[in-house]
Write an enzyme that holds these catalytic residues in place. Structure first.
Site, PDB file in Angstrom:
ATOM      1  N   ASP A  46       0.693  -1.261   0.122  1.00 32.84           N
ATOM      2  CA  ASP A  46      -0.113  -0.236   0.033  1.00 32.84           C
ATOM      3  C   ASP A  46       0.979   1.205   0.202  1.00 32.84           C
ATOM      4  OD1 ASP A  46      -2.906   1.293   0.860  1.00 32.84           O
ATOM      5  OD2 ASP A  46      -1.372   2.265   1.756  1.00 32.84           O
ATOM      6  N   LYS A  76      -2.937   5.989  -4.136  1.00 34.26           N
ATOM      7  CA  LYS A  76      -3.736   6.670  -3.928  1.00 34.26           C
ATOM      8  C   LYS A  76      -3.845   7.954  -4.591  1.00 34.26           C
ATOM      9  CE  LYS A  76      -3.749   4.825   0.906  1.00 34.26           C
ATOM     10  NZ  LYS A  76      -2.353   4.468   1.166  1.00 34.26           N
ATOM     11  N   HIS A 109      -7.679   9.508  -1.872  1.00 29.72           N
ATOM     12  CA  HIS A 109      -6.989   9.293  -0.421  1.00 29.72           C
ATOM     13  C   HIS A 109      -8.030  10.060   0.800  1.00 29.72           C
ATOM     14  CE1 HIS A 109      -2.695   9.226   1.446  1.00 29.72           C
ATOM     15  NE2 HIS A 109      -3.507   8.942   2.200  1.00 29.72           N
TER      16      HIS A 109
END
Ligand SMILES: NC(=O)c1ccc[n+]([C@@H]2O[C@H](COP(=O)([O-])OP(=O)(O)OC[C@H]3O[C@@H](n4cnc5c(N)ncnc54)[C@H](OP(=O)(O)O)[C@@H]3O)[C@@H](O)[C@H]2O)c1
Length: 287
Positions: A46, A76, A109
């Site tokens: 991530d 993101k 995000h």
């Protein structure tokens, strides 16, 4: 073994339940962490445009020796991109920065630009629809395999559900012992949206909590292991961050079961003091 377990997203794509977080890692550290984590068995990484380490994560993904299709790589769209063009351009920029042909998932995000978080009531409904449409188009174009959101509250999700065509595959939110958003998780579940737990170890602030340590002792596990297992038992994809390979390994040794009574006790743990990290908007601070 948790590293081999997956969940199915609402579009049929499989996501590994445990992922490695990379917030606050610089490029070189992130590259090393990805390589170490993959060696240990992690398959889910991530990152975010805002972390400034997409290049390092991308290098790690390309160098780790595991076929690209066996990895689940997530970034993101920066919280500030609230129009179609800047969001779409940023997705292409992420692919180019990471040196990858596609990402497994990208998510918005935050519904608010960070400057507005904890400062303003504006939830940027139109801007989030615009940014989400850019994600939908990238999904259709094969640049992404799944899309979703992060830090979205119920009203933010209702806006996307009412005005966009793809139901978000995930909602990545702050979720740890001491901060369990049960209603939001229930809303996500009701809409076939997987909840992802970020900061499962409360950004490190829970490590010396005596209540949590006492429960961890009962199971003969560490506080991080208990906290990670707690999020997994809430059916959340869980994203602990560490660049320490020993921590990566033990964080994945969570094949024990927390009893319903202890899950309730952990749900009732009061708010955690994040210390210096309280200044970050995700923990209540203002930019
Ligand atoms: N969408 C969002 O807005 C958002 C916001 C925050 C986080 N996230 C994602 O979620 C990930 C995780 O959240 P986080 O970075 O806030 O923190 P976290 O995973 O809750 O905690 C990380 C801290 O715990 C320590 N730690 C981890 N495992 C440990 C272990 N086994 N023993 C001792 N210490 C341990 C780490 O130190 P060491 O490195 O020394 O192990 C680090 O200081 C992020 O990296 C990011 O990918 C997303």
């Amino acid at each position: 073994m948790i590293l081999q377990e997956t969940m199915e997203l609402n579009n049929g794509v499989s996501i590994p339940k445990l992922g490695l977080g990379t917030w606050l890692m610089e490029d070189a550290e992130a590259e090393r962490a990805v390589i170490d984590a993959v060696k240990i068995g992690y398959r889910h990484i991530d990152t975010a445009q805002a972390y400034g380490n997409e290049a390092g994560v991308g290098r790690g993904v390309r160098a780790c020796g595991v076929p690209r299709e066996d990895l689940f790589v997530v970034s993101k769209v920066a919280a500030e991109h609230k129009d179609y063009d800047s969001a779409a351009q940023s997705i292409d920029q992420t692919l180019s920065t990471m040196g990858l042909d596609y990402l497994d998932m990208m998510i918005i995000h935050s519904p608010q630009p960070w400057m507005d978080v904890n400062q303003s009531d504006d939830r940027f409904f139109e801007g989030n629809v615009e940014a989400y449409r850019a994600l939908e188009d990238a999904l259709r174009a094969g640049k992404l395999r799944a899309i979703g959101v992060s830090n979205f509250q119920q009203g933010d999700l209702e806006n996307i559900l009412a005005n966009c065509s793809v139901v978000p595959q995930v909602n990545q939110v702050l979720c740890h012992v001491g901060n369990t958003p049960l209603h939001l998780i229930e809303f996500d579940n009701d809409h076939n949206i997987v909840t992802e737990a970020y900061s499962p170890v409360a950004h490190g602030a829970i490590l010396d909590n005596s209540t949590v340590a006492a429960i961890a002792d009962k199971y003969n596990v560490s506080v991080p292991q208990l906290c990670i297992r707690y999020c997994l038992q809430l059916d959340c994809v869980t994203l602990p961050k560490t660049s320490n390979p020993a921590h990566m390994a033990t964080n994945a040794e969570v094949d024990f079961v927390i009893s319903p009574e202890d899950m309730s006790a952990l749900e009732s743990v009061g708010a955690i003091d994040y210390g210096d990290a309280s200044a970050f908007p995700v923990y209540g601070g203002k930019l």
